[in-house]
Scaffold this motif. Structure first.
Motif, PDB file in Angstrom:
ATOM      1  N   ARG A  18      -2.476 -16.921   1.231  1.00 36.94           N
ATOM      2  CA  ARG A  18      -2.605 -17.443   2.600  1.00 36.94           C
ATOM      3  C   ARG A  18      -1.857 -18.750   2.748  1.00 36.94           C
ATOM      4  O   ARG A  18      -1.210 -18.999   3.754  1.00 36.94           O
ATOM      5  N   GLY A  19      -1.954 -19.617   1.729  1.00 39.68           N
ATOM      6  CA  GLY A  19      -1.239 -20.883   1.775  1.00 39.68           C
ATOM      7  C   GLY A  19       0.269 -20.701   1.811  1.00 39.68           C
ATOM      8  O   GLY A  19       0.983 -21.507   2.413  1.00 39.68           O
ATOM      9  N   LEU A  20       0.759 -19.633   1.178  1.00 34.20           N
ATOM     10  CA  LEU A  20       2.197 -19.365   1.144  1.00 34.20           C
ATOM     11  C   LEU A  20       2.650 -18.472   2.292  1.00 34.20           C
ATOM     12  O   LEU A  20       3.848 -18.232   2.458  1.00 34.20           O
ATOM     13  N   GLY A  21       1.707 -17.947   3.063  1.00 36.07           N
ATOM     14  CA  GLY A  21       2.057 -17.101   4.205  1.00 36.07           C
ATOM     15  C   GLY A  21       2.495 -15.705   3.825  1.00 36.07           C
ATOM     16  O   GLY A  21       3.300 -15.091   4.528  1.00 36.07           O
ATOM     17  N   ILE A  22       1.970 -15.185   2.702  1.00 38.73           N
ATOM     18  CA  ILE A  22       2.334 -13.835   2.277  1.00 38.73           C
ATOM     19  C   ILE A  22       1.083 -12.988   2.109  1.00 38.73           C
ATOM     20  O   ILE A  22      -0.032 -13.501   2.078  1.00 38.73           O
ATOM     21  N   ALA A  23       1.294 -11.678   2.008  1.00 33.49           N
ATOM     22  CA  ALA A  23       0.179 -10.741   1.844  1.00 33.49           C
ATOM     23  C   ALA A  23       0.691  -9.530   1.088  1.00 33.49           C
ATOM     24  O   ALA A  23       1.894  -9.345   0.926  1.00 33.49           O
ATOM     25  N   GLN A  24      -0.254  -8.706   0.624  1.00 33.77           N
ATOM     26  CA  GLN A  24       0.161  -7.435   0.034  1.00 33.77           C
ATOM     27  C   GLN A  24      -0.400  -6.295   0.867  1.00 33.77           C
ATOM     28  O   GLN A  24      -1.510  -6.374   1.388  1.00 33.77           O
ATOM     29  N   LEU A  25       0.404  -5.261   0.999  1.00 34.36           N
ATOM     30  CA  LEU A  25       0.056  -4.111   1.817  1.00 34.36           C
ATOM     31  C   LEU A  25      -0.216  -2.938   0.884  1.00 34.36           C
ATOM     32  O   LEU A  25       0.632  -2.595   0.059  1.00 34.36           O
ATOM     33  N   LYS A  26      -1.396  -2.352   0.997  1.00 35.44           N
ATOM     34  CA  LYS A  26      -1.773  -1.227   0.133  1.00 35.44           C
ATOM     35  C   LYS A  26      -1.813   0.045   0.966  1.00 35.44           C
ATOM     36  O   LYS A  26      -2.466   0.098   1.999  1.00 35.44           O
ATOM     37  N   LEU A  27      -1.103   1.063   0.487  1.00 36.96           N
ATOM     38  CA  LEU A  27      -1.066   2.364   1.136  1.00 36.96           C
ATOM     39  C   LEU A  27      -1.826   3.343   0.255  1.00 36.96           C
ATOM     40  O   LEU A  27      -1.497   3.510  -0.915  1.00 36.96           O
ATOM     41  N   VAL A  28      -2.847   3.979   0.805  1.00 34.09           N
ATOM     42  CA  VAL A  28      -3.678   4.902   0.044  1.00 34.09           C
ATOM     43  C   VAL A  28      -3.499   6.306   0.605  1.00 34.09           C
ATOM     44  O   VAL A  28      -3.554   6.521   1.817  1.00 34.09           O
ATOM     45  N   THR A  29      -3.260   7.263  -0.302  1.00 40.95           N
ATOM     46  CA  THR A  29      -3.168   8.670   0.071  1.00 40.95           C
ATOM     47  C   THR A  29      -4.220   9.443  -0.721  1.00 40.95           C
ATOM     48  O   THR A  29      -4.919   8.892  -1.555  1.00 40.95           O
ATOM     49  N   ALA A  30      -4.304  10.752  -0.462  1.00 44.23           N
ATOM     50  CA  ALA A  30      -5.277  11.592  -1.175  1.00 44.23           C
ATOM     51  C   ALA A  30      -4.956  11.639  -2.662  1.00 44.23           C
ATOM     52  O   ALA A  30      -5.847  11.699  -3.498  1.00 44.23           O
ATOM     53  N   ALA A  31      -3.676  11.617  -3.015  1.00 43.29           N
ATOM     54  CA  ALA A  31      -3.277  11.631  -4.429  1.00 43.29           C
ATOM     55  C   ALA A  31      -3.153  10.199  -4.912  1.00 43.29           C
ATOM     56  O   ALA A  31      -2.356   9.424  -4.397  1.00 43.29           O
ATOM     57  N   ALA A  32      -3.936   9.838  -5.920  1.00 44.53           N
ATOM     58  CA  ALA A  32      -3.940   8.458  -6.416  1.00 44.53           C
ATOM     59  C   ALA A  32      -2.584   8.042  -6.948  1.00 44.53           C
ATOM     60  O   ALA A  32      -2.194   6.888  -6.854  1.00 44.53           O
ATOM     61  N   SER A  33      -1.807   8.985  -7.489  1.00 35.63           N
ATOM     62  CA  SER A  33      -0.516   8.652  -8.093  1.00 35.63           C
ATOM     63  C   SER A  33       0.518   8.234  -7.060  1.00 35.63           C
ATOM     64  O   SER A  33       1.498   7.589  -7.398  1.00 35.63           O
ATOM     65  N   THR A  34       0.326   8.607  -5.792  1.00 35.49           N
ATOM     66  CA  THR A  34       1.296   8.225  -4.765  1.00 35.49           C
ATOM     67  C   THR A  34       0.864   6.989  -3.993  1.00 35.49           C
ATOM     68  O   THR A  34       1.541   6.581  -3.059  1.00 35.49           O
ATOM     69  N   GLY A  35      -0.261   6.392  -4.351  1.00 35.28           N
ATOM     70  CA  GLY A  35      -0.672   5.149  -3.711  1.00 35.28           C
ATOM     71  C   GLY A  35       0.311   4.040  -4.054  1.00 35.28           C
ATOM     72  O   GLY A  35       0.860   3.993  -5.151  1.00 35.28           O
TER      73      GLY A  35
END
Length: 197
Positions: free
Chosen positions: A151-168
């Motif tokens: 937050r202090g650096l103004g960045i974030a991480q985006l997590k994409l979740v699908t039904a198959a764990a290997s493609t997350g």
């Protein structure tokens, strides 16, 4: 790169321009780094978007904190308990942390994502390369997370979740505005694609 990830129009399923403020690629690395090996995974055509340069700063701050904690723990054991064996594991931990700190900037420049017609492609890695295509219609969850340092650096991480764990996929170090814009775009197009199934 100067082009920004654009939301996908529900009607057409193709990228459209938006008026959401600052360009999401502001402050990112200029070009994705590829391994020199001719047998590397090819980048292919299209525009690759990269993570923020501030991601490296955040990782280096974390590495510096780890170094301080390792040395402090070794000193406490040495001064209070007159132990000397702790210098061996402390030295190994310091060496590993320093190697990670040296490699981090190059690793960060190898991370990128591309928005295509039917999927998002995520790429990372120099020695151990990973390239994952996440179909829009298979997205189940798009999550933004960031800790106090992020937050202090103004960045974030985006997590994409699908039904198959290997493609997350987790895309680290995105500028906050880019993460929010990309989340909204992916949710919009994922709902459209699921409706069309």
């Amino acid at each position: 790169m100067t082009s920004s990830p654009n939301p996908t129009s529900p009607a057409s399923g193709s990228p459209t321009s938006t008026d959401t403020g600052a360009a999401p690629d502001d402050g990112t690395f200029p070009a994705i780094i590829e391994p020199r090996d001719p047998r590397r995974l090819p980048l292919g055509d299209g525009t690759w978007h990269q993570i923020s340069r501030r991601y490296v700063l955040g990782q280096q701050i974390g590495n510096a904190i780890a170094l301080v904690l390792i040395v402090a723990a070794a000193l406490v054991l040495w001064l209070l308990f007159e132990m000397s064996w702790q210098w061996i594991p402390a030295g190994i931990a310091v060496a590993i942390t320093l190697v990670v700190a040296i490699v981090t900037p190059r690793q960060a420049r190898s991370i990128g994502y591309q928005l295509r017609e039917d999927d998002l492609v995520f790429r990372r890695g120099i020695l151990w390369q990973r390239m994952v295509a996440v179909p829009y219609g298979r997205l189940q969850l798009v999550d933004i997370t960031h800790g106090p340092l992020d937050r202090g650096l103004g960045i974030a991480q985006l997590k994409l979740v699908t039904a198959a764990a290997s493609t997350g996929v987790t895309i680290p170090g995105l500028p906050q505005a880019a993460a929010e814009q990309l989340r909204d775009a992916l949710i919009e197009v994922a709902e459209t694609r699921r409706t069309g199934l």
